[in-house]
Design a protein around this motif. Sequence first.
Motif, PDB file in Angstrom:
ATOM      1  N   ARG A 193      60.914   8.494 -45.690  1.00  0.00           N
ATOM      2  CA  ARG A 193      60.866   9.637 -44.795  1.00  0.00           C
ATOM      3  C   ARG A 193      59.655   9.585 -43.863  1.00  0.00           C
ATOM      4  O   ARG A 193      59.773   9.801 -42.657  1.00  0.00           O
ATOM      5  CB  ARG A 193      60.849  10.926 -45.627  1.00  0.00           C
ATOM      6  CG  ARG A 193      60.647  12.179 -44.807  1.00  0.00           C
ATOM      7  CD  ARG A 193      60.844  13.409 -45.646  1.00  0.00           C
ATOM      8  NE  ARG A 193      60.326  14.598 -44.985  1.00  0.00           N
ATOM      9  CZ  ARG A 193      60.560  15.829 -45.404  1.00  0.00           C
ATOM     10  NH1 ARG A 193      61.316  16.026 -46.456  1.00  0.00           N
ATOM     11  NH2 ARG A 193      60.053  16.869 -44.773  1.00  0.00           N
ATOM     12  N   ILE A 197      60.234   9.288 -39.874  1.00  0.00           N
ATOM     13  CA  ILE A 197      59.787  10.342 -38.955  1.00  0.00           C
ATOM     14  C   ILE A 197      58.861   9.746 -37.899  1.00  0.00           C
ATOM     15  O   ILE A 197      59.010  10.000 -36.699  1.00  0.00           O
ATOM     16  CB  ILE A 197      59.088  11.483 -39.729  1.00  0.00           C
ATOM     17  CG1 ILE A 197      60.115  12.242 -40.575  1.00  0.00           C
ATOM     18  CG2 ILE A 197      58.378  12.432 -38.771  1.00  0.00           C
ATOM     19  CD1 ILE A 197      59.519  13.275 -41.513  1.00  0.00           C
ATOM     20  N   GLU A 201      59.558   9.642 -33.871  1.00  0.00           N
ATOM     21  CA  GLU A 201      58.649  10.210 -32.855  1.00  0.00           C
ATOM     22  C   GLU A 201      58.235   9.139 -31.847  1.00  0.00           C
ATOM     23  O   GLU A 201      58.121   9.416 -30.648  1.00  0.00           O
ATOM     24  CB  GLU A 201      57.402  10.802 -33.534  1.00  0.00           C
ATOM     25  CG  GLU A 201      57.675  11.999 -34.446  1.00  0.00           C
ATOM     26  CD  GLU A 201      57.975  13.290 -33.680  1.00  0.00           C
ATOM     27  OE1 GLU A 201      58.148  13.239 -32.447  1.00  0.00           O
ATOM     28  OE2 GLU A 201      58.046  14.349 -34.332  1.00  0.00           O
ATOM     29  N   MET A 263      54.697  17.991 -30.750  1.00  0.00           N
ATOM     30  CA  MET A 263      54.340  17.712 -32.136  1.00  0.00           C
ATOM     31  C   MET A 263      54.361  16.212 -32.434  1.00  0.00           C
ATOM     32  O   MET A 263      54.089  15.797 -33.560  1.00  0.00           O
ATOM     33  CB  MET A 263      55.331  18.415 -33.087  1.00  0.00           C
ATOM     34  CG  MET A 263      55.343  19.922 -32.998  1.00  0.00           C
ATOM     35  SD  MET A 263      53.716  20.622 -33.258  1.00  0.00           S
ATOM     36  CE  MET A 263      53.500  20.231 -34.994  1.00  0.00           C
ATOM     37  N   ASN A 267      52.308  14.606 -35.447  1.00  0.00           N
ATOM     38  CA  ASN A 267      53.216  14.350 -36.561  1.00  0.00           C
ATOM     39  C   ASN A 267      53.155  12.886 -36.998  1.00  0.00           C
ATOM     40  O   ASN A 267      53.205  12.577 -38.184  1.00  0.00           O
ATOM     41  CB  ASN A 267      54.637  14.741 -36.144  1.00  0.00           C
ATOM     42  CG  ASN A 267      55.544  14.989 -37.345  1.00  0.00           C
ATOM     43  OD1 ASN A 267      55.061  15.170 -38.453  1.00  0.00           O
ATOM     44  ND2 ASN A 267      56.840  14.986 -37.097  1.00  0.00           N
ATOM     45  N   LYS A 270      50.105  12.441 -38.998  1.00  0.00           N
ATOM     46  CA  LYS A 270      50.248  13.064 -40.317  1.00  0.00           C
ATOM     47  C   LYS A 270      51.031  12.156 -41.277  1.00  0.00           C
ATOM     48  O   LYS A 270      50.730  12.072 -42.466  1.00  0.00           O
ATOM     49  CB  LYS A 270      50.983  14.408 -40.169  1.00  0.00           C
ATOM     50  CG  LYS A 270      50.977  15.263 -41.403  1.00  0.00           C
ATOM     51  CD  LYS A 270      51.705  16.576 -41.168  1.00  0.00           C
ATOM     52  CE  LYS A 270      53.200  16.405 -41.416  1.00  0.00           C
ATOM     53  NZ  LYS A 270      53.971  17.626 -41.123  1.00  0.00           N
TER      54      LYS A 270
ATOM     55  N   LEU B  36      61.342  17.598 -37.263  1.00  0.00           N
ATOM     56  CA  LEU B  36      60.692  16.356 -37.685  1.00  0.00           C
ATOM     57  C   LEU B  36      59.307  16.627 -38.278  1.00  0.00           C
ATOM     58  O   LEU B  36      58.759  15.799 -38.996  1.00  0.00           O
ATOM     59  CB  LEU B  36      60.547  15.404 -36.495  1.00  0.00           C
ATOM     60  CG  LEU B  36      61.801  14.633 -36.094  1.00  0.00           C
ATOM     61  CD1 LEU B  36      61.592  13.944 -34.771  1.00  0.00           C
ATOM     62  CD2 LEU B  36      62.186  13.621 -37.163  1.00  0.00           C
ATOM     63  N   ALA B  37      58.740  17.763 -37.945  1.00  0.00           N
ATOM     64  CA  ALA B  37      57.385  18.067 -38.397  1.00  0.00           C
ATOM     65  C   ALA B  37      57.363  18.886 -39.690  1.00  0.00           C
ATOM     66  O   ALA B  37      56.296  19.219 -40.190  1.00  0.00           O
ATOM     67  CB  ALA B  37      56.630  18.814 -37.301  1.00  0.00           C
ATOM     68  N   THR B  38      58.533  19.183 -40.224  1.00  0.00           N
ATOM     69  CA  THR B  38      58.545  20.036 -41.422  1.00  0.00           C
ATOM     70  C   THR B  38      58.148  19.263 -42.689  1.00  0.00           C
ATOM     71  O   THR B  38      58.346  18.061 -42.780  1.00  0.00           O
ATOM     72  CB  THR B  38      59.929  20.686 -41.636  1.00  0.00           C
ATOM     73  OG1 THR B  38      59.834  21.563 -42.761  1.00  0.00           O
ATOM     74  CG2 THR B  38      60.999  19.644 -41.937  1.00  0.00           C
ATOM     75  N   ASP B  39      57.577  19.997 -43.620  1.00  0.00           N
ATOM     76  CA  ASP B  39      57.189  19.397 -44.907  1.00  0.00           C
ATOM     77  C   ASP B  39      58.217  19.684 -45.993  1.00  0.00           C
ATOM     78  O   ASP B  39      58.051  19.295 -47.138  1.00  0.00           O
ATOM     79  CB  ASP B  39      55.846  19.967 -45.373  1.00  0.00           C
ATOM     80  CG  ASP B  39      54.698  19.436 -44.528  1.00  0.00           C
ATOM     81  OD1 ASP B  39      54.801  18.276 -44.095  1.00  0.00           O
ATOM     82  OD2 ASP B  39      53.743  20.184 -44.300  1.00  0.00           O
ATOM     83  N   LYS B  40      59.248  20.414 -45.611  1.00  0.00           N
ATOM     84  CA  LYS B  40      60.223  20.848 -46.623  1.00  0.00           C
ATOM     85  C   LYS B  40      60.926  19.669 -47.269  1.00  0.00           C
ATOM     86  O   LYS B  40      61.019  18.588 -46.712  1.00  0.00           O
ATOM     87  CB  LYS B  40      61.276  21.738 -45.951  1.00  0.00           C
ATOM     88  CG  LYS B  40      60.783  23.105 -45.554  1.00  0.00           C
ATOM     89  CD  LYS B  40      61.879  23.840 -44.803  1.00  0.00           C
ATOM     90  CE  LYS B  40      61.376  25.116 -44.166  1.00  0.00           C
ATOM     91  NZ  LYS B  40      61.237  26.209 -45.121  1.00  0.00           N
TER      92      LYS B  40
END
Lengths: 316, 119
Positions: A193, A197, A201, A263, A267, A270, B36-40
């Motif tokens: 994941r 991600i 991006e 973001m 992101n 992160k 895309l930025a979620t931590d869920k």
Amino acid sequence: MEYSVIHELVHRLKVSHAMSTDYVTVPPNVAMRVAQQRMREARAGGMPVTRGDEMVGIVTTEDVILWLDGGGRDDLVEQWMTRDVVTVDRRWPLTEAMGLFGKTGFGRLPVLDEGGQLCGVITPESILKSLLDEVSAMLTAKDEAESGRATMDGSVLRIEFDVPARDYERAGMASVRVKRELAARGFKPQLQRRVAIATHECETNLIIHTTEGGRIVALVDDGSVKLTVSDKGPGIEDIERAMVPGFSTASDFVRDLGFGAGMGLPNIRKCADRFEIRSKRGSGTWLHLEFDVTPGDRAPADPPSTDGGGEEVRIR
Amino acid sequence: MWWSDLIAALHATPLVELPDFEAQSVAAADLLSDILATDKEDFVILTGQISPQAIRTALAVGALGVVVVRGKQPPQETVRLAKSYGVPLAVTELRMFEACYVAGGVLWNTPLSTSLSTD
């Protein structure tokens, strides 16, 4: 498309995949005229006769012709319908239903559910449509899987993507491919994941912001995943500002497509364990990301490794 | 929250059907970048986006399913992609706020009015 693909499909797909749930029915105690009208309006060659939830017969074009031949009197459907109905179970493989079409010569067969209740109608047309849908889904998957070039360099998998500018339709294709490769190599979903991600991006940035697109190179081995992303411009005016969540230079058009929330770079940082970015206005941007692979990031069993030597890796 | 319960509560039409599954939360956004930025984890997406990217975004973040709001009909390409990669996809007529409200009811098991209108 090879014969064997279709062959495999009709064995794998169930009747429920190919049946139509949009069908007309008629009660047994109405006039044949009603049935005839309903069939004409629905352009159906036949329809199940139902009393409440129960199917009691089927009325077909042939029954209608016989009725007309007999003078087209005010008879009821139950006087002319076929009572001995050949049905198929929705759990059966498609090939069973196809065999029945051949054996009986019927143009449509009612489909029953586990409880013996009518739940659909299957016709050669509905089968053809489901096969075409499946084949085009397979082609889409193949197209996606083959985006990018994968090669083995010793034990390192290298996947390269050329991402054209402004090709919004393809956004995410590299991400999907990289994720599949990681999954195939037994990397755990959490790492998949993070990498997916970040890749997503990066390719979105190349599509939205660059003048000529750019390149993503992913290097995967047992200990790490590395992504290098480069383009030839226009470069980022102010990297510090671009790193602030919510800061975006994307147009309204791009936002309508669902991107440009500001973001992206935050992101990416992160998600990655190491993040390095260099950019110069006018000459382009270079981004390098590293993801550490800890022992917990991999499933215990190693997948079979591909021989080295820079050969093309085939995607299953 | 079971996917089937969510779909039923949203009066959603399934476009890609797969075996039922349980989700722990919902990520709702029209901007895919926000998703895309979620931590869920173990979540489903509620979005107004119907492009193939909605499915690729779901794949990137490992979302379990996608519900399109406002009754927008995804193009064939999106449905095909969802089918290819096994991403359950459904469409509800509800708008985002109403869809979130209903999803919250299913998620936290609080009986809510399902008489929300779409106009």
